[in-house]
Design an enzyme around this catalytic site. Structure first.
Site, PDB file in Angstrom:
ATOM      1  N   ASP A   1      -6.999 -19.618  38.097  1.00 35.22           N
ATOM      2  CA  ASP A   1      -6.696 -20.636  39.092  1.00 35.22           C
ATOM      3  C   ASP A   1      -5.342 -20.245  39.688  1.00 35.22           C
ATOM      4  O   ASP A   1      -4.467 -19.758  38.971  1.00 35.22           O
ATOM      5  CB  ASP A   1      -6.611 -22.011  38.421  1.00 35.22           C
ATOM      6  CG  ASP A   1      -6.136 -23.072  39.384  1.00 35.22           C
ATOM      7  OD1 ASP A   1      -6.818 -23.296  40.394  1.00 35.22           O
ATOM      8  OD2 ASP A   1      -5.073 -23.672  39.121  1.00 35.22           O
TER       9      ASP A   1
ATOM     10  N   ASP B   1      -4.460 -24.530  34.612  1.00 33.64           N
ATOM     11  CA  ASP B   1      -3.523 -25.497  34.056  1.00 33.64           C
ATOM     12  C   ASP B   1      -3.823 -26.934  34.428  1.00 33.64           C
ATOM     13  O   ASP B   1      -3.306 -27.854  33.825  1.00 33.64           O
ATOM     14  CB  ASP B   1      -2.095 -25.170  34.510  1.00 33.64           C
ATOM     15  CG  ASP B   1      -1.894 -25.487  35.988  1.00 33.64           C
ATOM     16  OD1 ASP B   1      -2.804 -25.186  36.778  1.00 33.64           O
ATOM     17  OD2 ASP B   1      -0.838 -26.028  36.341  1.00 33.64           O
TER      18      ASP B   1
ATOM     19  N   ASP C   1      -9.317 -28.140  36.075  1.00 34.93           N
ATOM     20  CA  ASP C   1      -9.738 -26.846  35.532  1.00 34.93           C
ATOM     21  C   ASP C   1     -10.507 -26.992  34.223  1.00 34.93           C
ATOM     22  O   ASP C   1     -11.104 -26.031  33.746  1.00 34.93           O
ATOM     23  CB  ASP C   1      -8.521 -25.938  35.283  1.00 34.93           C
ATOM     24  CG  ASP C   1      -7.828 -25.537  36.576  1.00 34.93           C
ATOM     25  OD1 ASP C   1      -8.535 -25.391  37.588  1.00 34.93           O
ATOM     26  OD2 ASP C   1      -6.605 -25.378  36.572  1.00 34.93           O
TER      27      ASP C   1
END
Length: 646
Positions: free
Chosen positions: A324, A541, A545
């Site tokens: 991400d 994080d 996610d």
């Protein structure tokens, strides 16, 4: 050395001395005509029972409970057989050296566990709470959220919180693996488990002890050993079938050849006993789990928590990693770098700014008005982009009046729709403008673009930049050197910003402008593309996610800045959010797996060779002792190297 280990050492020494005396007597002829007769059995039984009574007891207890086939049963059967064919010295020697190996094994396992325990000795014993003007030490479990605790210099911080008073340096080595102290001051977040430096701190707690960083770390470490790797499960299953097989083979070896050839049973019973000693699976059963335990310990020392041997093994097989972008590869610290008002910004019918102009020109007035509307629209959001817009507005002299804001509605993946002073204001990406059928002016600047509209009228756009993390590009290079073949980046950010970051970092594949559901879909597509034993990892994080972290073969979460949901869903946690440590964990995992495979090949290879020699009478009890105890000790020593893997 524990009390139990000390007692075992005493028994070994006493037994070894008695055994040595008996061997001297036998080889110097003191026993005379008694050598090789039943009269020597009681003499050799003394050192045998001193050192091995617990093995016999465990074997008998297991037989009673229906758990017959284990190493205790094999040792008892082999040594009793040796006594039966009057090989007294060999029987006592086998039990003595077996217990020497067990002591070494116990010490090695204890050292491995102690290494992790010392490193993770972060559980606070008390918290200082002020009561009636005095500091009282209470159990951290008793401290409620919102309480003020006092941490003196040199004390361990017992609970997560915000610094309410004081300034100091804290040692975060137990959490992050980094020995460099970190400065903390008022209003900064601070984590339990760290050690306070020279200044006294007053901390307002934000979590209960059970939800604190230190409690979660301890829980992860405690649970790590229960999640076995495939190799460990194989060895456990192998031993379950292997032990009965070799026991039956030994019985057949003792009975079938003399019945066929018509020879004596004594020689073949001796060979069968040798066969049993050689076949003891201690080297595999102990060294393989110890290797994984050492690897987990080495990762913990780097500030990386691996939740089990199965995940360490998966990391070793990782060939693709998906990131991400925000907060993982970038700092997640946004700043408004450009304000781009539409040409009509100052001519919106009936619209006036209560705050006035921040400059003399129409353009500056339009920019400030756009920033004001954006700040009001994002007034109640905690998203980093929203915070950056409000900060930019306040830095330019604005003061938010949130009483003007009403009916805020977040449209996931698009933006926000909010009423400001009775008028509908839209803030979001290009997809929001398209969804609401608003004619807008596309912006090609690098960065995150927030488009603004009032009603159906386009107002302009804000360019918000997020800097790449220090060391992120180095982390990507290190991962590729470590054997990771593909690095992929997923983001909800616009394509131009994502591609600019990817080019800077050396990312192989980019997917931008994604909704949370899109990330799961793309991850599943990438999983389908995996070949052979290759594994896919996802590093993120945010709370959004968590579904992807769960779906990937290996979920890697940022432990310092990451959300609780992400950390809970992940299999590997980076305690200081340093993505460079992913490559280090890959190297550690691969070294651990190499060590484990070396132990398996070495143990099985030596045992197979000596078993064949023993069956043909070319290996006696002394070679059997090496094939059992010697191989186990060498395998355990090899496993200990995993503790230093990096």
């Amino acid at each position: 050395m524990t009390k139990k280990q000390k007692n075992m050492l005493k028994r070994i020494i006493i037994s070894a001395v008695l055994f040595a005396v008996l061997m001297v007597c036998e080889h110097t002829g003191i026993f005379g005509g008694l050598a090789g007769t039943w009269f020597l059995l009681p003499f050799y039984a003394v050192p045998y029972l001193i050192v091995g009574y617990d093995i016999i007891y465990k074997a008998a207890r297991n037989i009673k409970n229906g758990q017959i086939f284990d190493e205790n049963f094999l040792m008892m059967l082999a040594t009793f057989g040796a006594f039966g064919v009057r090989e007294y010295a060999e029987a006592a020697a086998v039990m003595l050296f077996y217990q020497v190996g067990e002591l070494f094994q116990s010490y090695a396992v204890g050292k491995s566990r102690q290494s992790i325990a010392d490193m993770m000795d972060i559980c606070p014993e008390y918290a200082n709470v002020e009561q009636e003007g005095e500091l009282v030490q209470v159990d951290p479990d008793e401290v409620e959220v919102g309480s003020i605790i006092v941490v003196k210099p040199g004390e361990r911080i017992p609970l997560d919180g915000i610094v309410a008073e004081g300034e100091s340096y804290v040692d975060t080595a137990a959490l992050t693996g980094e020995s460099v102290p970190r400065k903390v001051s008022v209003n900064e977040e601070i984590f339990s488990g760290c050690v306070n430096g020279s200044g006294t701190l007053k901390i307002r707690t934000t979590k209960e002890f059970d939800d604190s960083t230190v409690a979660k770390i301890l829980e992860l470490v405690e649970n790590a050993s229960s999640k076995k790797a495939k190799t460990e499960k194989f060895i456990t299953k192998f031993a379950r079938y292997y032990t009965p097989f070799v026991t039956i083979a030994a019985v057949l070896l003792a009975l079938v050849p003399p019945l066929i050839t018509g020879g004596g049973f004594g020689e073949w019973i001796g060979r069968a006993c040798t066969f049993l000693v050689i076949s003891c699976p201690c080297a595999l059963v102990i060294s393989v789990p110890l290797g994984f335990f050492g690897g987990i310990g080495a990762a913990s020392r780097m500030g990386v928590l691996v939740k089990g041997g199965n995940f360490l093994e998966a990391v070793a097989e990782m060939t693709t990693i998906v990131f991400d972008k925000t907060g993982t590869l970038t700092k997640g610290m946004f700043q408004v770098t450009k304000i781009l008002p539409a040409e009509s910004i100052g001519n919106i019918e009936g619209e006036e700014s209560d705050l006035g102009d921040c400059g003399d020109s129409q353009k500056e007035a339009g920019s400030f008005r756009l920033l004001e509307l954006a700040a009001l629209g994002e007034g109640y959001s905690n998203h980093p982009i929203a915070v950056s817009i409000r900060e930019a507005y306040e830095e330019n002299g604005g003061k938010l009046d949130l009483s003007l804001v009403d009916e805020a509605e977040e449209i996931a993946g698009y933006g926000i729709c909010v009423k400001v002073d009775g008028r509908e204001v839209l803030l979001g990406n290009e997809k929001l403008m398209q969804l609401k059928e608003i004619e807008y002016q596309p912006v090609s600047e690098a960065g995150t673009i927030v488009y603004a509209a009032c009603g159906k009228q386009f107002l302009g756009a804000l360019v918000i930049s997020d800097a790449v993390k220090e060391g992120a590009a180095e982390a990507i290079r290190d991962m590729k050197r470590a054997g990771v073949k593909k690095c992929v980046m997923l983001t909800g950010d616009r394509r131009q910003a994502a591609q600019a970051a990817a080019a800077e970092l050396g990312i192989d594949e980019v997917h931008a402008e994604l909704l949370p559901a899109d990330k799961v879909r793309i991850t599943e597509n990438l999983l389908e593309q995996q070949k052979g034993k290759g594994k896919l990892a996802f590093a993120g994080d945010g709370i959004n996610d968590a579904p992807v972290l769960t779906r990937a073969d290996i979920g890697i979460a940022m432990g310092s800045m990451g959300s609780d949901a992400a950390i809970e869903a992940a299999d590997v946690v980076l305690m200081d959010d340093d993505v460079r440590k992913i490559a280090a964990v890959v190297r550690c995992a691969r070294k651990t797996l190499t060590i484990v495979k070396q132990n398996i090949v070495f143990a099985l290879g030596v045992k197979a060779l000596v078993l064949i020699l023993g069956a043909f009478g070319m290996a006696n009890m002394w070679e059997a002792v090496f094939a059992d105890v010697g191989v186990a000790v060498l395998a355990i020593m090899n496993s200990m190297r995993a503790l230093k893997a990096s």
